[in-house]
Write a protein that holds these residues in place. Sequence first.
Motif, short mmCIF file in Angstrom:
data_model
loop_
_atom_site.label_atom_id
_atom_site.label_comp_id
_atom_site.label_asym_id
_atom_site.label_seq_id
_atom_site.Cartn_x
_atom_site.Cartn_y
_atom_site.Cartn_z
N MET A 1 0.85 -1.18 0.00
CA MET A 1 0.00 0.00 0.00
C MET A 1 0.89 1.23 0.00
N ARG A 2 0.47 2.22 -0.70
CA ARG A 2 1.31 3.39 -0.87
C ARG A 2 0.63 4.62 -0.29
N ALA A 3 1.41 5.43 0.42
CA ALA A 3 0.88 6.68 0.96
C ALA A 3 0.44 7.59 -0.18
N SER A 4 1.12 7.49 -1.33
CA SER A 4 0.75 8.33 -2.47
C SER A 4 -0.62 7.95 -3.02
N ARG A 37 7.38 -5.03 -1.30
CA ARG A 37 8.79 -5.34 -1.09
C ARG A 37 8.94 -6.34 0.04
N HIS A 38 10.13 -6.92 0.12
CA HIS A 38 10.49 -7.85 1.19
C HIS A 38 11.55 -7.16 2.02
N LEU A 39 11.38 -7.19 3.33
CA LEU A 39 12.36 -6.53 4.18
C LEU A 39 12.61 -7.34 5.45
N LEU A 73 1.14 -7.23 6.93
CA LEU A 73 2.38 -7.78 6.40
C LEU A 73 2.27 -9.30 6.45
N GLN A 74 3.08 -9.96 5.65
CA GLN A 74 3.18 -11.41 5.69
C GLN A 74 4.60 -11.75 6.11
N ARG A 75 4.74 -12.63 7.10
CA ARG A 75 6.08 -13.04 7.55
C ARG A 75 6.49 -14.29 6.78
N ILE A 76 7.69 -14.25 6.21
CA ILE A 76 8.25 -15.36 5.46
C ILE A 76 9.46 -15.85 6.25
N VAL A 77 9.39 -17.06 6.76
CA VAL A 77 10.51 -17.65 7.51
C VAL A 77 11.33 -18.46 6.52
N THR A 87 5.24 -6.95 2.11
CA THR A 87 4.10 -6.02 2.06
C THR A 87 3.00 -6.54 1.16
N ASN A 88 3.29 -7.55 0.36
CA ASN A 88 2.28 -8.16 -0.51
C ASN A 88 1.60 -9.28 0.29
N THR A 89 0.39 -9.03 0.72
CA THR A 89 -0.32 -10.02 1.54
C THR A 89 -1.30 -10.87 0.74
N THR A 90 -1.31 -10.71 -0.59
CA THR A 90 -2.16 -11.56 -1.42
C THR A 90 -1.49 -12.93 -1.53
N PRO A 91 -2.26 -13.99 -1.81
CA PRO A 91 -1.64 -15.32 -1.92
C PRO A 91 -0.59 -15.36 -3.03
#
Length: 138
Positions: A1-4, A37-39, A73-77, A87-91
């Motif tokens: 999601m973007r603030a813009s 993005r992934h962070l 957010l989605q956590r990727i271990v 930040t991409n929470t879609t499947p």
Amino acid sequence: MRASDAYDLRACLRSAGMRATRPRLALAALIFEAGHRHLTAEGLHREAAHTGTRLPLATVYNTLHRLTEAGLLQRIVVDARRSYFDTNTTPHYHFFDEDHGRLVDIPAEAVELSRLPEAPAGTEVESVDVIIRVRRTG
């Protein structure tokens, strides 16, 4: 999601049950204003420091975990030592570049799962994570 895209970072934090403090707003801006993005917590901590936002690493971890619990957010271990926040929470699924420690999205429709084992009694499958590990050839 973007603030813009008129995404309200204060509302984002409130939806996660968090007060919109200055450090949290700064973190939310870094997380969401750059698009999908992934962070990592450590990487986000460094980004915050580069923008002049000095805060404990624990605050970064707590914020990321609260945003994950809220579904933002989605956590990727990736392994026992590394977690990424997406930040991409879609499947969707991921390639993990072992050489560079980088995740790359794979659209859900690009992976076909033909059969899953039956879940243990009293449980149901909540989600399926697929991480395909890659290395450079040669």
